[in-house]
Scaffold this active site. Structure first.
Site, mmCIF file in Angstrom:
data_model
loop_
_atom_site.group_PDB
_atom_site.id
_atom_site.type_symbol
_atom_site.label_atom_id
_atom_site.label_comp_id
_atom_site.label_asym_id
_atom_site.label_seq_id
_atom_site.Cartn_x
_atom_site.Cartn_y
_atom_site.Cartn_z
ATOM 1 N N CYS A 130 -4.303 2.811 -6.126
ATOM 2 C CA CYS A 130 -3.169 3.154 -5.249
ATOM 3 C C CYS A 130 -2.530 1.935 -4.600
ATOM 4 C CB CYS A 130 -3.626 4.147 -4.174
ATOM 5 S SG CYS A 130 -5.146 3.664 -3.319
ATOM 6 N N HIS A 250 -0.503 3.838 2.748
ATOM 7 C CA HIS A 250 -1.058 2.483 2.747
ATOM 8 C C HIS A 250 0.049 1.482 3.102
ATOM 9 C CE1 HIS A 250 -4.655 4.091 1.212
ATOM 10 N NE2 HIS A 250 -4.631 3.661 -0.030
#
Length: 346
Positions: A130, A250
């Site tokens: 990711c 994130h």
């Protein structure tokens, strides 16, 4: 006549699997049938797809007999066991685990960066980590325009990357601290590691376990995957990955050094302005920059805080944010499936 596809989602009841199902409902894929697969523990649960109730089945080798596209997000051990069997039965596997990412004969794909690599697949395609996905999606337009010599990244990663138990632990610890109650960490930073530490109101400089070189596996994933996706082993990459008390999204502070001389921050912005899958949010005078809370639930990669390094003429700093369960996992997998169809590979 438009071809239609039988699509399976392995790990259908998990956080990423749930997102995959929601995205499939609106994807540019003509779906004739969906099959939802999981562990024996979750089999029998009922999920909804386009208003129709579908019973989750236990994932077995024979589950893939009539499947065209198999989206895997059920953990590396499940992928290692079942993905090759699915491919043998004729399915194209898009795997969201780390099981096959660095295998030589498995393409590691972010469609905005290396869509062409899909043509070389042998039944299994890997979805990158990711944190790697959002970084390379943002850096590729810069690399294409000015070259890319070096990347140093520090991540600020959401707990959802560690699953539902990590989200619950963050919420429970936060409440306990606010109520001045005792608590005992059980999950973070890594459920299977020796020690566990507080994540609420804290920052943990460990994601995944440590390797022999004192980098964590998460950091080594970012280093190795970036080179593979960009097809350039000469790019120098270093990473420090940190877990912070955020549920989704994130964030990354990225320092890069480019090849070309005389490039300005405005030229970097111009390269990103119309880049596929990237949204430029960069107006410091008006406090406009990407935030995890704003990126949550969105498919794009958001980039801001672009500025020239004050000492290195070819150095620049960027702030990159994306929803780790969407572009960082489920959405990139769906995009790969769409790319396979668009290119006539499947």
């Amino acid at each position: 006549m438009t071809k239609s596809y039988h699509v399976a989602v392995v790990g259908a009841t998990g956080a990423v699997g749930t997102q995959m199902i929601q995205l499939l409902e609106k994807a540019a894929i003509e779906i004739k049938q969906v099959t939802f697969l999981s562990s024996a523990r979750s089999a029998g649960k009922k999920l909804t797809f386009k208003g129709k109730e579908i019973t989750v089945q236990e994932a077995k080798p024979e589950s893939f007999d009539d499947i065209d596209i198999a989206l895997f997000s059920a953990g590396g051990s499940v992928s290692k066991q079942l993905a090759p069997q699915a491919a043998e039965r004729g399915a194209v596997v898009i795997d969201n685990t780390s099981a096959f990412r660095m295998a030589e004969d498995v393409p590691l794909v972010v469609p905005e960066v290396n869509e062409h690599a899909l043509k070389a697949h042998h039944g299994i395609i890997a979805n990158p980590n990711c944190s790697t996905i959002q970084m390379v999606a943002a850096l590729e337009p810069i690399r294409q325009a000015f070259g890319l010599k070096r990347v140093i990244v520090s991540t600020y990663q959401a707990v959802s990357g560690s699953g539902v138990s990590a989200i619950n632990e963050l919420k429970e610890q936060s409440q306990a601290i606010l109520n001045d109650e005792p608590f005992s960490p059980q999950v973070m930073p890594v459920k299977g590691d020796k020690k566990h530490y507080q994540i609420a109101f804290n920052a943990l400089p460990q994601i995944d376990v440590f390797t022999e070189n004192d980098y964590t596996y998460e950091e080594m994933k970012m280093i190795n995957e970036t080179k593979k996706i960009m097809e350039d082993d000469a790019i120098q990459v270093a990473a420090t990955c940190v877990r912070i008390p955020v549920v989704s999204g994130h964030s990354e502070s990225v320092y890069i050094e480019i090849d070309k001389s005389g490039v300005t921050a405005d030229q970097i912005r111009a390269a990103l302005k119309d880049a596929p899958g990237v949204v430029l949010q960069d107006d410091p005078a008006n406090q406009v920059y990407p935030q995890a809370s704003e990126a949550a639930g969105k498919k794009e990669v958001f980039v801001g805080r672009i500025r020239a390094d004050l000492d290195q003429p070819k150095g620049f700093h960027l702030w990159i944010v994306s929803d780790n369960l969407l572009k960082g996992a489920a959405w990139n997998s769906i995009q790969i499936a769409e790319s396979l169809i668009k290119q006539g590979i499947i």
